[in-house]
Design an enzyme around this catalytic site. Structure first.
Site, PDB file in Angstrom:
ATOM      1  N   ASP A  40     -13.389  -0.478   7.084  1.00 15.97           N
ATOM      2  CA  ASP A  40     -12.399   0.536   7.467  1.00 15.97           C
ATOM      3  C   ASP A  40     -12.276   0.668   8.981  1.00 15.97           C
ATOM      4  O   ASP A  40     -11.796   1.683   9.487  1.00 15.97           O
ATOM      5  CB  ASP A  40     -12.702   1.901   6.834  1.00 15.97           C
ATOM      6  CG  ASP A  40     -11.516   2.859   6.917  1.00 15.97           C
ATOM      7  OD1 ASP A  40     -10.367   2.379   6.959  1.00 15.97           O
ATOM      8  OD2 ASP A  40     -11.733   4.088   6.963  1.00 15.97           O
TER       9      ASP A  40
ATOM     10  N   ARG B 236       0.829  -1.197   0.000  1.00 17.04           N
ATOM     11  CA  ARG B 236       0.000   0.000   0.000  1.00 17.04           C
ATOM     12  C   ARG B 236       0.869   1.254   0.000  1.00 17.04           C
ATOM     13  O   ARG B 236       1.905   1.306   0.674  1.00 17.04           O
ATOM     14  CB  ARG B 236      -0.892   0.024   1.254  1.00 17.04           C
ATOM     15  CG  ARG B 236      -1.930   1.150   1.233  1.00 17.04           C
ATOM     16  CD  ARG B 236      -2.616   1.297   2.573  1.00 17.04           C
ATOM     17  NE  ARG B 236      -3.857   2.051   2.449  1.00 17.04           N
ATOM     18  CZ  ARG B 236      -4.411   2.729   3.449  1.00 17.04           C
ATOM     19  NH1 ARG B 236      -3.843   2.756   4.644  1.00 17.04           N
ATOM     20  NH2 ARG B 236      -5.548   3.373   3.278  1.00 17.04           N
TER      21      ARG B 236
END
Length: 275
Positions: free
Chosen positions: A231, A102
């Protein structure tokens, strides 16, 4: 939730006493350990998990790897790593359940990383069957189109590109995101409804419903290349959402149970459980 449902974007934070936070962190986290996340998933009926390394731990993926090691068959990871990582380090991450790297482009989290370093790492992790996960501010989606077009492997854009519902569906960043979705390498997470929305949960109906049209259009554009996640633990949001109500938004994302099965089961399987 269907059997095999996956939360494809969530985090573990600490606990700080065991897994210290990065001294370069840009916000102060509250411990959100793996045991707490497992309890939430048991409540929601989520069986598989993709943990995403958060910036507050920097390049130290220890907390994430520890959580994966507790459930190696049902957990996968998205790591953060420096350009200097060697092949043995990448292999160790792979053996620990990592399937992606990421990179944060969000300005409040430090801004654009070194593009040359990303390109170099992209070529290296491609041999492992990995992909990239990219976190953008919405206004930057058009800016990086040439960079994205040149990537040699699939990539996933976090949180619907963080587009803002109050700017309307015809905004340039969302048009750019939809255009990117024409590329077979581009995936998108229809997560972060609480970030896209400008509504608060105290309003009528389900919270954050103004994010639904954006999720629907992305799913319709590429139903085989969309993912969903909670999330959790929702870092840096203006209002802490109820995760159960985020799940309740899913039937509004698509009227077709087969499409929702792709979103929650089939697509994450293809991307994270190929081996």
């Amino acid at each position: 939730m269907p059997p095999g449902a996956c939360d494809a974007h969530c985090h573990v934070f600490g606990p700080g006493a065991r897994f210290p936070y990065s001294p370069k962190r840009t916000y102060e986290p509250t411990d959100a350990p793996a045991a707490q996340l497992r309890a939430l998933h048991a409540l929601l009926g989520i069986e598989r998990v993709v943990l995403v390394q958060a910036s507050i731990h920097g390049h130290d993926n220890s907390a994430m790897l520890d959580a994966i090691a507790q459930s190696p068959d049902t957990y996968r990871g998205v790591a953060m790593a420096p350009a200097s990582i060697d092949d043995a380090g990448l292999r160790a991450l792979h053996e620990g359940g990592v399937r992606s790297l990421r990179f944060n482009f969000v300005r409040r989290l430090g801004g654009a990383p070194d593009l040359d370093a990303i390109r170099s790492l992209a070529h290296r992790v491609k041999t492992l069957g990995w992909h990239l996960v990219l976190h953008f501010d919405p206004q930057d989606l058009p800016v990086y189109r040439q960079f994205l077009d040149a990537l040699p492997l699939p990539y996933v854009i976090d949180h619907m590109g963080r587009v803002l519902a109050e700017s309307g569906p015809q905004q340039e960043p969302f048009d750019a995101l939809l255009d990117l979705m024409k590329d077979e390498r581009c995936w998108v997470k229809v997560s972060g409804a609480e970030r896209t929305s400008h509504l608060l949960s105290a309003g009528p109906g389900l919270p954050f419903e103004d994010a639904v049209p954006f999720a629907r259009r992305l799913i319709e554009a590429a139903p085989d290349r969309v993912l969903w996640g909670t999330d959790w633990p929702h870092p840096s949001v203006r209002e802490m959402p109820d995760d159960g109500k985020l799940v309740d938004l899913l039937p509004l994302f698509s009227d077709d149970p087969a499409v929702l099965h792709k979103l929650l089961v089939d697509n994450p399987t293809r991307l994270y459980w190929q081996d």
